[in-house]
Design a protein around this motif. Sequence first.
Motif, PDB file in Angstrom:
ATOM      1  N   ASP A 141       0.832  -1.196   0.000  1.00 36.02           N
ATOM      2  CA  ASP A 141       0.000   0.000   0.000  1.00 36.02           C
ATOM      3  C   ASP A 141       0.877   1.260   0.000  1.00 36.02           C
ATOM      4  O   ASP A 141       1.937   1.307   0.635  1.00 36.02           O
ATOM      5  CB  ASP A 141      -0.896  -0.003   1.245  1.00 36.02           C
ATOM      6  N   ASP A 142       0.437   2.280  -0.717  1.00 37.97           N
ATOM      7  CA  ASP A 142       1.209   3.517  -0.840  1.00 37.97           C
ATOM      8  C   ASP A 142       1.392   4.239   0.492  1.00 37.97           C
ATOM      9  O   ASP A 142       2.310   5.054   0.629  1.00 37.97           O
ATOM     10  CB  ASP A 142       0.518   4.475  -1.829  1.00 37.97           C
ATOM     11  N   TYR A 143       0.534   3.928   1.475  1.00 38.68           N
ATOM     12  CA  TYR A 143       0.569   4.680   2.726  1.00 38.68           C
ATOM     13  C   TYR A 143       1.743   4.302   3.626  1.00 38.68           C
ATOM     14  O   TYR A 143       2.057   5.017   4.556  1.00 38.68           O
ATOM     15  CB  TYR A 143      -0.763   4.516   3.459  1.00 38.68           C
ATOM     16  N   HIS A 144       2.353   3.162   3.418  1.00 38.00           N
ATOM     17  CA  HIS A 144       3.509   2.702   4.202  1.00 38.00           C
ATOM     18  C   HIS A 144       3.155   2.583   5.698  1.00 38.00           C
ATOM     19  O   HIS A 144       3.225   3.541   6.461  1.00 38.00           O
ATOM     20  CB  HIS A 144       4.699   3.649   4.039  1.00 38.00           C
ATOM     21  N   TYR A 145       2.788   1.366   6.086  1.00 36.41           N
ATOM     22  CA  TYR A 145       2.434   1.097   7.480  1.00 36.41           C
ATOM     23  C   TYR A 145       3.691   0.591   8.195  1.00 36.41           C
ATOM     24  O   TYR A 145       4.156  -0.520   7.949  1.00 36.41           O
ATOM     25  CB  TYR A 145       1.291   0.078   7.546  1.00 36.41           C
ATOM     26  N   HIS A 146       4.222   1.417   9.066  1.00 39.69           N
ATOM     27  CA  HIS A 146       5.515   1.139   9.691  1.00 39.69           C
ATOM     28  C   HIS A 146       5.509  -0.169  10.486  1.00 39.69           C
ATOM     29  O   HIS A 146       6.452  -0.953  10.404  1.00 39.69           O
ATOM     30  CB  HIS A 146       5.899   2.299  10.619  1.00 39.69           C
ATOM     31  N   LEU A 147       4.435  -0.373  11.244  1.00 37.94           N
ATOM     32  CA  LEU A 147       4.346  -1.571  12.079  1.00 37.94           C
ATOM     33  C   LEU A 147       2.919  -2.089  12.038  1.00 37.94           C
ATOM     34  O   LEU A 147       1.966  -1.362  12.313  1.00 37.94           O
ATOM     35  CB  LEU A 147       4.743  -1.245  13.524  1.00 37.94           C
ATOM     36  N   THR A 148       2.774  -3.360  11.684  1.00 42.85           N
ATOM     37  CA  THR A 148       1.472  -4.028  11.719  1.00 42.85           C
ATOM     38  C   THR A 148       1.482  -5.074  12.821  1.00 42.85           C
ATOM     39  O   THR A 148       2.463  -5.813  12.966  1.00 42.85           O
ATOM     40  CB  THR A 148       1.153  -4.694  10.364  1.00 42.85           C
ATOM     41  N   LEU A 149       0.411  -5.121  13.576  1.00 44.38           N
ATOM     42  CA  LEU A 149       0.263  -6.091  14.660  1.00 44.38           C
ATOM     43  C   LEU A 149      -0.881  -7.034  14.322  1.00 44.38           C
ATOM     44  O   LEU A 149      -2.000  -6.593  14.053  1.00 44.38           O
ATOM     45  CB  LEU A 149      -0.008  -5.376  15.986  1.00 44.38           C
ATOM     46  N   SER A 150      -0.581  -8.333  14.323  1.00 52.82           N
ATOM     47  CA  SER A 150      -1.571  -9.351  13.962  1.00 52.82           C
ATOM     48  C   SER A 150      -1.524 -10.505  14.959  1.00 52.82           C
ATOM     49  O   SER A 150      -0.699 -10.532  15.877  1.00 52.82           O
ATOM     50  CB  SER A 150      -1.309  -9.880  12.549  1.00 52.82           C
ATOM     51  N   GLY A 151      -2.387 -11.472  14.717  1.00 48.83           N
ATOM     52  CA  GLY A 151      -2.435 -12.690  15.536  1.00 48.83           C
ATOM     53  C   GLY A 151      -2.933 -13.833  14.675  1.00 48.83           C
ATOM     54  O   GLY A 151      -2.345 -14.202  13.688  1.00 48.83           O
ATOM     55  N   HIS A 152      -4.070 -14.410  15.100  1.00 44.14           N
ATOM     56  CA  HIS A 152      -4.847 -15.358  14.292  1.00 44.14           C
ATOM     57  C   HIS A 152      -4.274 -16.770  14.193  1.00 44.14           C
ATOM     58  O   HIS A 152      -5.009 -17.751  14.325  1.00 44.14           O
ATOM     59  CB  HIS A 152      -5.037 -14.782  12.885  1.00 44.14           C
ATOM     60  N   THR A 153      -2.985 -16.924  13.964  1.00 45.04           N
ATOM     61  CA  THR A 153      -2.432 -18.258  13.678  1.00 45.04           C
ATOM     62  C   THR A 153      -2.292 -19.129  14.912  1.00 45.04           C
ATOM     63  O   THR A 153      -2.299 -20.344  14.812  1.00 45.04           O
ATOM     64  CB  THR A 153      -1.050 -18.158  13.017  1.00 45.04           C
ATOM     65  N   HIS A 154      -2.120 -18.518  16.080  1.00 48.14           N
ATOM     66  CA  HIS A 154      -1.820 -19.216  17.348  1.00 48.14           C
ATOM     67  C   HIS A 154      -0.513 -20.001  17.278  1.00 48.14           C
ATOM     68  O   HIS A 154      -0.197 -20.744  18.208  1.00 48.14           O
ATOM     69  CB  HIS A 154      -2.923 -20.204  17.736  1.00 48.14           C
ATOM     70  N   GLY A 155       0.237 -19.843  16.159  1.00 48.79           N
ATOM     71  CA  GLY A 155       1.396 -20.714  15.966  1.00 48.79           C
ATOM     72  C   GLY A 155       0.985 -22.173  15.967  1.00 48.79           C
ATOM     73  O   GLY A 155       1.789 -23.067  16.247  1.00 48.79           O
ATOM     74  N   MET A 156      -0.305 -22.407  15.666  1.00 50.98           N
ATOM     75  CA  MET A 156      -0.931 -23.731  15.682  1.00 50.98           C
ATOM     76  C   MET A 156      -0.915 -24.369  17.084  1.00 50.98           C
ATOM     77  O   MET A 156      -1.266 -25.542  17.247  1.00 50.98           O
ATOM     78  CB  MET A 156      -0.267 -24.661  14.663  1.00 50.98           C
ATOM     79  N   GLN A 157      -0.464 -23.592  18.091  1.00 50.71           N
ATOM     80  CA  GLN A 157      -0.397 -24.070  19.483  1.00 50.71           C
ATOM     81  C   GLN A 157       0.513 -25.287  19.639  1.00 50.71           C
ATOM     82  O   GLN A 157       0.489 -25.969  20.661  1.00 50.71           O
ATOM     83  CB  GLN A 157      -1.805 -24.377  20.020  1.00 50.71           C
ATOM     84  N   PHE A 158       1.295 -25.548  18.622  1.00 51.38           N
ATOM     85  CA  PHE A 158       2.199 -26.706  18.675  1.00 51.38           C
ATOM     86  C   PHE A 158       3.402 -26.437  17.787  1.00 51.38           C
ATOM     87  O   PHE A 158       3.262 -25.983  16.651  1.00 51.38           O
ATOM     88  CB  PHE A 158       1.476 -27.970  18.186  1.00 51.38           C
ATOM     89  N   GLY A 159       4.591 -26.691  18.295  1.00 52.50           N
ATOM     90  CA  GLY A 159       5.783 -26.509  17.486  1.00 52.50           C
ATOM     91  C   GLY A 159       7.042 -26.613  18.319  1.00 52.50           C
ATOM     92  O   GLY A 159       7.013 -27.009  19.486  1.00 52.50           O
ATOM     93  N   ILE A 160       8.144 -26.249  17.698  1.00 53.18           N
ATOM     94  CA  ILE A 160       9.440 -26.274  18.365  1.00 53.18           C
ATOM     95  C   ILE A 160      10.108 -24.929  18.125  1.00 53.18           C
ATOM     96  O   ILE A 160      10.276 -24.514  16.978  1.00 53.18           O
ATOM     97  CB  ILE A 160      10.347 -27.394  17.814  1.00 53.18           C
ATOM     98  N   GLU A 161      10.473 -24.254  19.195  1.00 56.13           N
ATOM     99  CA  GLU A 161      11.173 -22.979  19.081  1.00 56.13           C
ATOM    100  C   GLU A 161      12.363 -22.945  20.030  1.00 56.13           C
ATOM    101  O   GLU A 161      12.203 -23.048  21.238  1.00 56.13           O
ATOM    102  CB  GLU A 161      10.238 -21.808  19.383  1.00 56.13           C
ATOM    103  N   ILE A 162      13.552 -22.837  19.462  1.00 62.46           N
ATOM    104  CA  ILE A 162      14.774 -22.616  20.230  1.00 62.46           C
ATOM    105  C   ILE A 162      15.412 -21.378  19.620  1.00 62.46           C
ATOM    106  O   ILE A 162      15.950 -21.453  18.502  1.00 62.46           O
ATOM    107  CB  ILE A 162      15.734 -23.818  20.146  1.00 62.46           C
TER     108      ILE A 162
END
Length: 410
Positions: A329-350
Amino acid sequence: MMRWIIFLLIFIVLEVYFYQVVKTLTKNKWLLILNIIVSLVVVANLIYQFNADDGSGRVLTHAKSYAMGFLLTLMVLKLAALPFLLGEDVVRLGAGIYNKLYGAKETFHIPSRRKFVSQLAIGVAAIPFASMLYGMFKGKYDFRVLRYELEFDDLPDAFDGYQITQISDIHSGSFDNKEKIEYAIDLINKQESDVILFTGDMVNNKASEMIPWKESFSKLEAKDGKYSVLGNHDYGDYVDWNTSVEKDENLQQLKDIQKEIGFDLMLNENRFIEKEGERIALVGVENWGAGGFKKAGDLKKATQAVHQNDFKVLLSHDPTHWEEKVVDDDYHYHLTLSGHTHGMQFGIEIPGWVKWSPASWRYKHWAGIYKQKGQYINVNRGFGFLAYPGRVGIWPEITVIELKKSSKIA
């Protein structure tokens, strides 16, 4: 009906196969019978919960969630053991064919299962099995504060060091522990951020789910206020309403509840935060999601009175909106905050090593900070949980973002 038949066929095949492991490990008939009984109870409970005429319709009740949770846990155990069993069966079959062709015996004979392989399969499978159980009873309330420092060349000087706390996907209809929720709210307040931004999905389906939690969430405090947008679950689209009027009344009730809690709900609207003669714009759009999700978000409507050179923080529930509409978008949104995915509530993060979840198969931006064309998005992993009543490896998140002026970074 066909879905249930297919599911039962898959489950029976898994069950028969896993039974061979149990039979290899023990000859105790009571343990063999117990294995079958547990499986039958879990499946019967799931079928009953989703077919009983309790008036809930498609609404995911606590009983349905736990029925799904126990089934997933049981299937994870058996699926994790499957590669070992299949691998051994390939070897056994190969040995049988070799002995038939080149051995002394004329009859075709497949060697028996080795106890060691079955022990190894159970040992490895026990890890995800225990993790799933932990996720249901502990992990879903294991709140983590994740901190980020983002720098911008054009951040107004007055907002250098400005701190945002983001929460997303409350899903209050899933909560079953008031003490843990109170702890999390206190943890949010301890961050002492300038503003609190909530990026949608306050409920699973109905506004009434939030009523028992109004008092708790009313305790959230921030100097510059609390702002919010709607997520796909907030509209009541996943409920079989008797009339459209009933559905509209539910949405209005949710809007009223947000106001009572103290959230300033932005429906394709914007707000300005001013400080020392300078300002930043908060832009809040209704849900917009790729695929079959509601597309009510309207950037042009939401940015009325916002100048193109204003520093902008966009609240948009679904991260696919950023990828498909926002970033170009031409307006340039510096920071967008989202959610929705929940990270599938399952995974591996190190951190610094591994970051993986099945959510990555569906979403390009599924958790954490991403940068593209000089713009950032943070995809919050979610405060609550839905469907599977737990979290494994992808913990409930409270995001704290500090905005920094690039020239003032040491």
